[in-house]
Design a protein around this motif. Sequence first.
Motif, PDB file in Angstrom:
ATOM      1  N   LEU A 225       0.810  -1.216   0.000  1.00  0.00           N
ATOM      2  CA  LEU A 225       0.000   0.000   0.000  1.00  0.00           C
ATOM      3  C   LEU A 225       0.842   1.265   0.000  1.00  0.00           C
ATOM      4  N   VAL A 226       2.039   1.226   0.608  1.00  0.00           N
ATOM      5  CA  VAL A 226       2.866   2.443   0.668  1.00  0.00           C
ATOM      6  C   VAL A 226       3.789   2.584  -0.534  1.00  0.00           C
ATOM      7  N   ARG A 227       3.817   1.590  -1.431  1.00  0.00           N
ATOM      8  CA  ARG A 227       4.714   1.682  -2.586  1.00  0.00           C
ATOM      9  C   ARG A 227       4.488   2.934  -3.430  1.00  0.00           C
ATOM     10  N   PRO A 228       3.226   3.340  -3.716  1.00  0.00           N
ATOM     11  CA  PRO A 228       3.051   4.578  -4.496  1.00  0.00           C
ATOM     12  C   PRO A 228       3.606   5.811  -3.786  1.00  0.00           C
ATOM     13  N   PHE A 229       3.556   5.827  -2.460  1.00  0.00           N
ATOM     14  CA  PHE A 229       4.102   6.977  -1.729  1.00  0.00           C
ATOM     15  C   PHE A 229       5.634   6.996  -1.839  1.00  0.00           C
ATOM     16  N   GLY A 230       6.236   5.815  -1.831  1.00  0.00           N
ATOM     17  CA  GLY A 230       7.675   5.744  -2.077  1.00  0.00           C
ATOM     18  C   GLY A 230       8.026   6.240  -3.462  1.00  0.00           C
ATOM     19  N   ALA A 231       7.129   5.930  -4.439  1.00  0.00           N
ATOM     20  CA  ALA A 231       7.347   6.410  -5.806  1.00  0.00           C
ATOM     21  C   ALA A 231       7.346   7.930  -5.848  1.00  0.00           C
ATOM     22  N   LEU A 232       6.440   8.558  -5.083  1.00  0.00           N
ATOM     23  CA  LEU A 232       6.371  10.024  -5.068  1.00  0.00           C
ATOM     24  C   LEU A 232       7.599  10.629  -4.401  1.00  0.00           C
TER      25      LEU A 232
END
Length: 594
Positions: A73-80
């Motif tokens: 779930l936090v992978r997109p936030f890491g992408a940002l």
Amino acid sequence: MTMSATAGRAQAAPMSREEKRVILASSLGTVFEWYDFYLYGSLAAVIGAQFFSAYPEATRNIFALLAFAAGFLVRPFGALVFGRLGDMVGRKYTFLITILIMGLSTFFVGLLPSYETIGVLAPITLLALRMLQGLALGGEYGGAAVYVAEHAPSGRRGFYTSFIQTTATLGLLLSLIVIMFTQIYVNANYPEVITATGAKLTPFAAWGWRIPFLVSVVLLGISVWIRLQMQESPAFKKMKEDGTQSKAPLSEAFGQWRNAKIALLALLGLVAGQAVVWYTGQFYALFFLQSILKVDSFTANVLIAWSLVLGTGGFIVFGALSDRIGRKPIILAGCLLAALTYFPLFKWLTATANPALYEAQQKTQVVVVTDPSQCSFQFNPTGTAKFTSPCDIAKSSLARLAVTYTVEEAPAGSPTVVRVGSTNVAAYDATKLSADEAKTVPGAFTKSLGDALTAAGYPPANNPSVVKIAIDPKAGLSNFAKMFDIFTAQRLTLILILTILVVYVTMVYGPIAAALVELFPTRIRYTSMSLPYHIGNGWFGGLLPATSFAMVAQTGDIYFGLWYPIVVALGTVIIGAIFVPETKDRDIFTYKGN
């Protein structure tokens, strides 16, 4: 090679040996990151017993899976976070940060004291470490793809970035091998452990599970050394020299519609279909073998491992082919082939892996007679929801036993009954059980249901027809020779089916890095491509097992969950064919965006 204003033109020349070494090294580091990430998923049940031991077994497994889901779930936030850093500071240094965060987080999981030692601080710290892993992975893939693509010669980006595409599969394979090696060795050479509560644990379950996590520090050291040798991407260096860096990559990438719409099309027209095909071909196939077809863990892992070994070369083949015929045709063809053949392939898988179960599903009629108002759609992506009505309990029990059933509507207020042939088994309401009843009623229901199913033709737990590669726990590492015990018609057929699924994975995944890199200009490339990739793979793909199981439980058809990847893949084919541009001939050094 000159890293200056001539960099764009120089890319037309073949890559030097040094540049090939650097790109291979970056791929190797990414393998180690995926290894770290998948260790937790493979050992979730063991970890749950260590860090959530204050709770009953079912609840601790739920919390362990919730911590696993948090990483997705936090992978997109890491992408940002890391995408912005990569576009502002550089690819090389962002690379170094992500590998340090991932490696140290994994190593500290191996050192983390259990719940019995430090109490509630143990699961809280575990969750924090898992989220750090997800954040790091969110920044890793985009950096690897961009870095390699910006070093690759013109007309060869698909081929060179395809090596990055192999890393997730190789990381998964490496984690499975290390876990199996450690488990077999530790359990054969060390005694059982008696816990404070008197329970007996295998040495691997008690402490041996930490070894694969601790070993990752060696991989971390290798990865850091590799990345310190890297040179910055020529495209980024040229952009920095020209002073054309983005000062606000997030707002430029997603706050301006002309760029945001490309990210949206990349998600829906490429990545969403790629993600569900990838997860179906590797993770859902493994889940289907173990949880639905009742194949033991060792046998399922060996079959999957062989399919990965045989199919992984497809990433390179289709990556290189995309340099000739384009990215879109291959990715969309993979999605279409998967959508058209999943049902026959998974039915073939069932008939081969567990013939007795397949025959029973065709011949034995099972009906859930219930008041529909008692029934829920059992979608539970985080593992925290509780389904306690008699209808939900009956449906989920049958789904876990891989029983095909239909639902018959009963008058409002009627009790729920599972009708197996001429036998009726009454379901129970978990909310109305006393403390003493809660200890006995669920087990009695499970036994009665199992007995009725066996009498009606469903195979027992010791079903001899199910595929099995037998091992002797006392034989230790010599059991690894069993990995080559595959030369029977049943096992080879299963490896063939699983390899076909992996080939679909390589079709959609091999060219995807090049396609995403080419969609966006250099100044916002890292940020722009990372977010749709990780939303697609972290959410569309990561939610696949929970969604598919809910669909199976709702309908009573063990294949009905395949509609989720099929519909998403077909949606990607339509959107991608109409709206996504072909980019194989695009000059990524001069492309400024739409």
